[in-house]
Every structure is written in structure tokens, then in C-alpha cells.
Design an enzyme around this catalytic site. Structure first.
Site, mmCIF file in Angstrom:
data_model
loop_
_atom_site.group_PDB
_atom_site.id
_atom_site.type_symbol
_atom_site.label_atom_id
_atom_site.label_comp_id
_atom_site.label_asym_id
_atom_site.label_seq_id
_atom_site.Cartn_x
_atom_site.Cartn_y
_atom_site.Cartn_z
ATOM 1 N N GLU A 176 0.882 -1.166 0.000
ATOM 2 C CA GLU A 176 0.000 0.000 0.000
ATOM 3 C C GLU A 176 0.917 1.213 0.000
ATOM 4 O OE1 GLU A 176 -1.331 3.121 0.443
ATOM 5 O OE2 GLU A 176 -1.436 2.741 2.603
ATOM 6 N N GLU A 185 3.448 8.943 -3.771
ATOM 7 C CA GLU A 185 4.432 8.370 -2.849
ATOM 8 C C GLU A 185 5.466 7.507 -3.574
ATOM 9 O OE1 GLU A 185 2.577 6.285 0.339
ATOM 10 O OE2 GLU A 185 1.684 8.079 1.210
#
Length: 717
Positions: A176, A185
Site C-alpha cells: 500500500e 508516494e
């Protein structure tokens, strides 16, 4: 004090090297030396030096990370669990061992799920060392330490081989590494590297793929966070024109993440259907594209100005696309109950993955049933969008960048505040009451437009401002509005203070975060000037109040409350780590835009503090006990937090950053959208009746620059 930049000093200005926690997961038990660190002074807005724990930055990262929010996300957890079960089952059906790699494991939840689902081997990596340490203890607590190997490295640093971190390549990847933008990210590089170096060719990835959606909209409400409007008075006369270069500025491509489901549905028009703009195959069957531009034609659903896109994404958790996790706003969510009184309350809530707004460099007027094109652009970490029709074309689709300086200088919250027409009209009306053509004005805040507006009504205006960027913006306004009676001053001299007939201070210092920051900066400056001022000097605003009330949040409390157990796993060690970090690094009150986070009032608003700027004192204290809303008979109610906000008085008028006047136990609070409020979230929800009260203790020290307020529920004896 000697501020030489020694190696030790530099260490406290960047993310420190993290020490391993040998004896306890409680951060508060770790003995450390102290170092100087820059912190913002609430009286001046400048950065001062203060003594903090050596690992202050690390603790702040732990305290403010979204780990707990994710652990409270039941839908996310269950869909990851089911997808892992299917992936492991599929490997076993093929006669293969299920070798799992968990990238960015955090607390180890996904690895523990894999172990429970029957994985044969599990390697988990976590680069943030305090979390890696915490993960090891959580695994031990749950009896899984011998089944999961934790490597405190980035996935790009892992090695494969007999002496490596992994004995062989994994055939199941679970991770994740997503944010509101999905790829912000570093998801693209993470998956690309993993497939090249860490995974087998026929591996299964959880999640398997993702789709980004964008919907073209007209939304004047959101546009106020983007474009600077002219300043208009009560009679709709333009008092101050925004320079044309600021109106035409493409702004920046920075994402504006927001809880779109809380935006009033009447405040925007949907001009297109949701358009699937980017598809991401995490499975490795197709190469990762780090840069691309996609053009999609659509027919406008209705007439309106295409000002922005609303963006969200879906995860396809399994290989067959049967398990879908959607981050869509309620009107496009697959699981919404449209028959409910508030449909937005029927979809999963999460704060770690919100929706996003991307503003077009140029808005385009669309007519119903006509064709237009949405151009969607992506690089390794971010997205941006253009809108075209027959008349509007762009030669290139480069990433938009601010050309006027305004959007680089001021936050979106600050721009929205300056665009608050209701507030500014009250300020302008008050200025008209106190100013005349002979007035000499001292403006304490160069982050505002009120000093510029005052120049249209007064003889001379002195604006206290020493930042070059702010001065450049103010001068642009002066040129655009033919203003020549303003003097910008880097400091307020005794001579200037003695001349002032009127002191103004629009309480929106760009350095302010909490509701009391602007109050303290304004009041502290007036306190210093007090001996030099005329006895008849007018103050605009003339006073400020801080108010608070107990509330019952629908969901916001999940960012702070202990996890305890998550999907059957004991997370008490993680709770201890976060709580210890918060005790060191976090204030008791967070700044939040509460219009995005529904809550019910559980007591009448209470005034905690009143500051009269004509009679400022060095120190204020207050203590009181206040009632909880009395439910009918002995009906139980609940309180899980407090909200605090400011109210400024402008003669007979008031400018409030708080709730609308109508408050009732059975209705949601309607909060001001142009400011942030302060929130104190209780460690647990209190069930209360009419017998309960709440109390507060407040200290506001203008001499030392200290502000604190403690609020808590009084439990019956």
C-alpha cells in the site's frame, strides 16, 4: 547564544538518524539529549530557536502519520485480506508455495493477514525504522515473529539470493504505497523496481491494478481557493481590483486534496461523466509508463464553465477485478445509498485517501451537448490537466506554474480567506465608519488587502511589511489601482505609531495556523505600541473572542484514537508508540477545516477568552465549567472531541470562523469554510447525560508567546 552550524546542529534541522528502541516501544521512555530546533513564534510569525528532544522530527512523523487512520479503515483492511486469501489460494492450486513480499509494511498488518491466509514465507520491508521496530514487537505480541521476516530497508535496497534479504524472488506482492494522487508516494518506481528485481514473472500483485478518474466541473466555491477576486463592498462597488497578471495566472499544478463528499452538492455542476483517464497495471504484465499525456473527448452534460476536475481512483484488488476499493465521492460511489438522508454517510470514510481537485490553467465555457477534450498529464509523481474546445487550444501541455507569485506566497486557505466576500464586506463597512479623507492608518498585516482598501478612504496608510515577496504583490495592487498614498515600513517606529488615527489588522497572517495565532500576533504588537498610541486611536477589529464547544465527530476521531485491535490482531504496542510520540511532538489541538468533517454539537458554544485591543493585557487566564446539551429525559449522548474557533468584532458586526448560529443536538454543525478551526480529540468517546459537564483551563501569555487550553469532560462522581 551561539548558532554556529555544527554537525550536531545540522542534525536537528533534517530528519534525524533514528535510534533503535531497545527496551520499550514507549517513546516517552527513551532517554535523549536535547538540541536547538527552529519553531514558529506565534507573536511574530518568524522562526525562533527552541530546545526540543533530539528526535523531535522523528516523533512528529510518527504522531502525524496516517498509520492509525488506515488501521481504522475497515473496508480497506477486509478487501486486502480477501485479495490475499485468493492470491495465496491460487498459488497453492498451481502447486507453488506462496512466497509473499510486503513493501512498506508499517505495523505489519498486511503481512499478518498473509500469514493467517496460509502464506509459506513472508518478507516485509519498512524503511522508517521506528515503525520497523514497532512491527517486530507487534509480530511477537501476536505470535507471528517466527513466520515473518522484517527488513528495515527500502524495497529498492533489498537483495535476492542465498545471502540476500530474500532467498528467492517472491511470487506474491502486497503493498500500500498510495496517496490521494495514487502515485505521489512513488508507486510507479516501487512497482517497476519490484518487478525487475524482486518478483517472479508470473507473480500476483495485491492490488492488481488501479484506475484514475476525472470529472470536469464548474465550482465557484472551490475556485475561491484558486483565483483571487476583486474586493467588493456591500453596494457591489469594486473597491480593489486584482491585477490582471494574477487573474490570468495558470496557478500551479499542486494537488488540492479534499473531502469532496462534504462539498454541498448545490455548489457545483458536473459538466462531464467520470472519465477513466489513467489505467495502471501493477501486475507487471505491461511496463510502467513514467510520463504520458492522454486526450479524451466528451460531450458536455450541461452548460457551464469548466474550471477544474474532481479526481479520485479505484483499486482492483484481485486479478479478476471482483474486489474493488473505490475512493469516489458519494455521487459516483458504487456502494452509496442514494435513498439515505445523507448519502455521503453511507460510503466508507477515510482521511489517508481523499479526493483531489486540479484547477485548469485556463477555464473554458462549455455549452450543453457540445464536444470538448480533457487532456490528462502524468509524470512519475504527479498529475495535471488541461481543457480544450474548438476555440481554446494549447501549443503544449507543460506542467502549470505560478507566474504572478501570489500562489507561491499564499496557501490555498489564505487565498480562500481573502476571497470571503461576507467577511470582507463587513471589514470594508467598518473602515467606512471610522475613516475619513484626513485619517492616518497603520496596517499591521501585509498579508491582507485591507490596507490597500483603506488607502482609497484615508490620507495616508502605513503597512507593516518587510518580506520582499509580499511587498512585490502589494506593489502590483498599488499599480493596478492607482494607489500612491501607501508607505511600506519594515518596522513600526514611535513616530509612525504616534501619528496613527486608526490601526487595522485583518487577522489573516500567512504564518497563522491555529485560531489564536493571528490574535496573539495582533494583540502582542498592540501591547508593544500601547504607550506610543493616541488615546483616541480606533482599532479594526476592536476585539477578539475564542469560543469552544464539545462535539461528537462522525469520523475525524479516527485519526487520533487508539486502534487496540485491528482485524483480530493486537495493536496495543502501536498505540503506545504513537501516544508517546504525541506527548513529545504534538500539541493537544490540531488545526482542521471542520466543514470537511461532520460533527454534532454536544453543548452550547462557550466564550473562553475576550481580548479588547484598546485595553490589551500581558496575560489572560480563564477557568470554567460548562453544560453538556441536555438530551430529552435521560437519553444518552456521546462526546469525542472539542472544537475551538475565533470571533472578531467590528463595531456592531462580527466575523466568525465558527459554526452557524443555529445549533441543535440532532443536526450537523455548519462550519465556516474559509478558515481552519482547532480540534481536541479525546482518547475515547464519553457517553454523557444531562448530569455531565465539561471544563476548560486557558492561559494566553502575550509577553512570553505562550498559549494553552485544556478541555475535558467531567465525569459524575
Amino acid at each position: 547564544m551561539n548558532y554556529n552550524l555544527t554537525l550536531r546542529f545540522i542534525k536537528c534541522l533534517v530528519l534525524p538518524t533514528i535510534k533503535r528502541f531497545k527496551s520499550s516501544s514507549k517513546v516517552s521512555e527513551v532517554k535523549m539529549s536535547q538540541v536547538f530546533k527552529q519553531v514558529r513564534n506565534p507573536l511574530t510569525g518568524s522562526m525562533d530557536w527552541d530546545v526540543q528532544h533530539e528526535e523531535y522530527d522523528t516523533f512528529q512523523d510518527i504522531a502525524r502519520a496516517a498509520f492509525a487512520d488506515m488501521l481504522h479503515d475497515t473496508e480497506r483492511n477486509k478487501k486486502y485480506q480477501r485479495a490475499l486469501e485468493l492470491a495465496i489460494q491460487k498459488m497453492h492450486e498451481q502447486g507453488k508455495p506462496a512466497n509473499v513480499l510486503d513493501i512498506g509494511t508499517g505495523t505489519g498488518l498486511l503481512s499478518m493477514m498473509a500469514a493467517r491466509a496460509g502464506a509459506d514465507s513472508i518478507v516485509a520491508c519498512e524503511a522508517f525504522e521506528p515503525m520497523a521496530e514497532c512491527c517486530l514487537k507487534i509480530l511477537a505480541k501476536n505470535g507471528l515473529a517466527d513466520k515473518i521476516k522484517v527488513i528495515p530497508k527500502r524495497s529498492t535496497e533489498l537483495t535476492v539470493g542465498e545471502e540476500g534479504d530474500l532467498k528467492q524472488r517472491a511470487n506474491i506482492l502486497v503493498t500500500e504505497v498510495f496517496d490521494t494522487e495514487l502515485i505521489g508516494e512513488g508507486a510507479l518506481s516501487t512497482f517497476s523496481h519490484a518487478h525487475k528485481h524482486l518478483l517472479e514473472a508470473d507473480c500476483i500483485v495485491v492490488p492488481d491494478s488501479a484506475v484514475i478518474y476525472a470529472q470536469v466541473v464548474e465550482c465557484p466555491t472551490m475556485q475561491k481557493w484558486n483565483k483571487v477576486n476583486d474586493l467588493v463592498d456591500e453596494d457591489l462597488n469594486v473597491v480593489l481590483r486584482t491585477p490582471q497578471k494574477m487573474k490570468d495566472c495558470p496557478e500551479t499544478a499542486a494537488v488540492h486534496d479534499i473531502q469532496l463528499s462534504q462539498l454541498p452538492r448545490s455548489s457545483f455542476k458536473l459538466l462531464s461523466e467520470p472519465l477513466p483517464v489513467f489505467y495502471y497495471d501493477w501486475s507487471g504484465k505491461s511496463p510502467v509508463d513514467f510520463n504520458r499525456t492522454v486526450r479524451q473527448s466528451f460531450v458536455a452534460k450541461q452548460t457551464g464553465a469548466g474550471q477544474m476536475v474532481f479526481m479520485w481512483w479505484d483499486l482492483n484488488m484481485d486479478t479478476e477485478g471482483k474486489i474493488v476499493l473505490s475512493c469516489a465521492p458519494w455521487w459516483n460511489h458504487p456502494d452509496v445509498n442514494l435513498e439515505a438522508e445523507r448519502p455521503q454517510d453511507t460510503i466508507p470514510w477515510r482521511d489517508h485517501w481523499m479526493q483531489a481537485v486540479y484547477y485548469f490553467p485556463k477555464s473554458v465555457m462549455l455549452s450543453k451537448d457540445t464536444e470538448a477534450s480533457l487532456i490528462s498529464c502524468q509524470d512519475e509523481y504527479s498529475l495535471w490537466f488541461y481543457l480544450e474546445d474548438e476555440k481554446t487550444k494549447f501549443k503544449e501541455y507543460k506542467r502549470p506554474a505560478c507566474e504572478c507569485g501570489f500562489h507561491l506566497t499564499f496557501s490555498r486557505t489564505h487565498i480562500s480567506y481573502l476571497n470571503d466576500g461576507t467577511r470582507s464586506k463587513k471589514f470594508l463597512a467598518r473602515l467606512k465608519e471610522v475613516l475619513n479623507p484626513n485619517s492616518i492608518v497603520l496596517d499591521l498585516n501585509g498579508s491582507s488587502l485591507m490596507g490597500l482598501a483603506a488607502a482609497k478612504m484615508a490620507k495616508t496608510v502605513y503597512i507593516h511589511e518587510d518580506k520582499k515577496v509580499n511587498l512585490g504583490i502589494q506593489n502590483e495592487y498599488c499599480q493596478a489601482n492607482d494607489i500612491n498614498n501607501i508607505t511600506f515600513i519594515p518596522e513600526i517606529t514611535e513616530e509612525i505609531a504616534a501619528q496613527a488615527d486608526v490601526i487595522i489588522c485583518d487577522p489573516c497572517f500567512k504564518t497563522s495556523i491555529q485560531p489564536w495565532h493571528s490574535l496573539m500576533q495582533y494583540a502582542h504588537t498592540v501591547l508593544k505600541l500601547k504607550p506610543k498610541l493616541k488615546g483616541s486611536v480606533e482599532m479594526v477589529p476592536d476585539s477578539c473572542e475564542l469560543w469552544a464547544m464539545p462535539v461528537d465527530f462522525y469520523d475525524l476521531q479516527k485519526i487520533r484514537v487508539p486502534v487496540k485491535k485491528c482485524e483480530g490482531f493486537d495493536m496495543a504496542i502501536f498505540d503506545e508508540l504513537v501516544e508517546g510520540a504525541r506527548q513529545i511532538s504534538d500539541d493537544e489541538l490540531d488545526a482542521q477545516p471542520l466543514w470537511e468533517y461532520p460533527c454534532r454539537a454536544r453543548g452550547p458554544p462557550q466564550q473562553l477568552l475576550h481580548v479588547d485591543f484598546a485595553d490589551v493585557k500581558e496575560r489572560y487566564t480563564a477557568d470554567n465549567e460548562c453544560p453538556i446539551i441536555n438530551p430529552p429525559s435521560d437519553k444518552l449522548s456521546s462526546v469525542n472531541g472539542f472544537a475551538l474557533w475565533s470571533v472578531y468584532r467590528l463595531g456592531a458586526a462580527a466575523v466568525s470562523a465558527g459554526p452557524s448560529p443555529a445549533l441543535a443536538d440532532s443536526h450537523l454543525v455548519s462550519w465556516d469554510m474559509r478558515a481552519r478551526q482547532a480540534v481536541h480529540i479525546l482518547e475515547k468517546t464519553h457517553v454523557v447525560t444531562k448530569k455531565n459537564k465539561w471544563k476548560y483551563h486557558l492561559i494566553c501569555d502575550l509577553e512570553k508567546g505562550k498559549f494553552s487550553v485544556n478541555m475535558k469532560i467531567i465525569l459524575p462522581q
